[in-house]
Design a protein around this motif. Structure first.
Motif, mmCIF file in Angstrom:
data_model
loop_
_atom_site.group_PDB
_atom_site.id
_atom_site.type_symbol
_atom_site.label_atom_id
_atom_site.label_comp_id
_atom_site.label_asym_id
_atom_site.label_seq_id
_atom_site.Cartn_x
_atom_site.Cartn_y
_atom_site.Cartn_z
ATOM 1 N N UNK A 136 1.046 -1.236 0.146
ATOM 2 C CA UNK A 136 0.076 -0.030 0.235
ATOM 3 C C UNK A 136 0.737 1.320 0.015
ATOM 4 N N UNK A 137 2.091 1.223 0.680
ATOM 5 C CA UNK A 137 2.691 2.213 0.829
ATOM 6 C C UNK A 137 3.449 2.640 -0.412
ATOM 7 N N UNK A 138 3.789 1.516 -1.113
ATOM 8 C CA UNK A 138 4.473 1.472 -2.500
ATOM 9 C C UNK A 138 3.478 2.238 -3.265
ATOM 10 N N UNK A 139 2.309 1.770 -3.510
ATOM 11 C CA UNK A 139 1.222 2.048 -4.094
ATOM 12 C C UNK A 139 0.997 3.622 -4.279
ATOM 13 N N UNK A 140 0.938 4.181 -3.079
ATOM 14 C CA UNK A 140 0.600 5.563 -2.570
ATOM 15 C C UNK A 140 1.872 6.316 -3.190
ATOM 16 N N UNK A 141 3.151 5.941 -3.106
ATOM 17 C CA UNK A 141 4.160 6.652 -3.454
ATOM 18 C C UNK A 141 4.094 6.584 -5.041
ATOM 19 N N UNK A 142 3.984 5.487 -5.831
ATOM 20 C CA UNK A 142 3.723 5.536 -7.325
ATOM 21 C C UNK A 142 2.613 6.447 -7.587
ATOM 22 N N UNK A 143 1.735 6.647 -7.019
ATOM 23 C CA UNK A 143 0.471 7.371 -7.187
ATOM 24 C C UNK A 143 0.747 8.906 -7.121
ATOM 25 N N UNK A 144 2.017 9.272 -6.400
ATOM 26 C CA UNK A 144 2.149 10.455 -6.167
ATOM 27 C C UNK A 144 1.903 11.266 -4.815
ATOM 28 N N UNK A 145 1.395 10.385 -3.965
ATOM 29 C CA UNK A 145 0.765 11.019 -2.604
ATOM 30 C C UNK A 145 1.954 11.418 -1.931
ATOM 31 N N UNK A 146 3.192 10.819 -1.906
ATOM 32 C CA UNK A 146 4.301 11.045 -1.233
ATOM 33 C C UNK A 146 5.286 12.301 -2.230
ATOM 34 N N UNK A 147 5.659 13.028 -1.707
ATOM 35 C CA UNK A 147 6.574 14.350 -2.621
ATOM 36 C C UNK A 147 8.124 13.829 -2.093
ATOM 37 N N UNK A 148 8.571 13.026 -3.275
ATOM 38 C CA UNK A 148 9.991 12.732 -2.933
ATOM 39 C C UNK A 148 10.907 13.891 -3.087
ATOM 40 N N UNK A 149 12.184 13.526 -2.752
ATOM 41 C CA UNK A 149 13.045 14.806 -2.996
ATOM 42 C C UNK A 149 13.656 14.541 -4.337
ATOM 43 N N UNK A 150 13.015 14.802 -5.340
ATOM 44 C CA UNK A 150 13.503 14.507 -6.603
ATOM 45 C C UNK A 150 15.046 15.176 -6.822
ATOM 46 N N UNK A 151 15.305 16.293 -6.442
ATOM 47 C CA UNK A 151 16.462 16.935 -6.729
ATOM 48 C C UNK A 151 17.733 15.727 -6.060
ATOM 49 N N UNK A 152 17.500 15.543 -5.023
ATOM 50 C CA UNK A 152 18.654 14.594 -4.484
ATOM 51 C C UNK A 152 18.564 13.284 -5.428
ATOM 52 N N UNK A 153 17.580 12.780 -5.657
ATOM 53 C CA UNK A 153 17.303 11.621 -6.461
ATOM 54 C C UNK A 153 18.144 11.662 -7.866
#
Length: 89
Positions: free
Chosen positions: A21-38
């Motif tokens: 469920x956490x992975x699906x939330x992440x992939x659906x954009x509900x988590x704002x990752x630090x794209x710059x660092x990635x």
């Protein structure tokens, strides 16, 4: 040559670990990752790999000049062509 993850794979590895469920939330954009660092990490992986490959594929050539001395030089194209941009996905 070792496989380097794609940008998408790296983001998923860095930000989407956990239960389904956490992975699906992440992939659906509900988590704002630090794209710059990635993206910085992604670039570092490719720069490190490109330098390694270039160091292995660099060609040294030589010429004997008019007074009989041997002059050595690195073939720049062997370095510039050593790591394909197609490796970056």
């Amino acid at each position: 040559m070792e496989k380097i993850p794609t940008a998408s794979e790296l983001i998923r590895l860095q930000f989407c670990e956990g239960e389904f469920d956490e992975i699906m939330d992440c992939l659906n954009g509900s988590i704002e990752p630090d794209i710059t660092q990635a993206m910085i990490d992604f670039a570092k992986l490719h720069v490190e790999q490109a330098l390694k490959v270039a160091s292995e594929k660099a060609e040294v050539n030589y010429e004997i000049n008019e007074i009989g001395d041997t002059e050595f030089f690195v073939d720049k194209q062997s370095i510039l062509n050593s790591y394909s941009l197609d490796n970056i996905k």
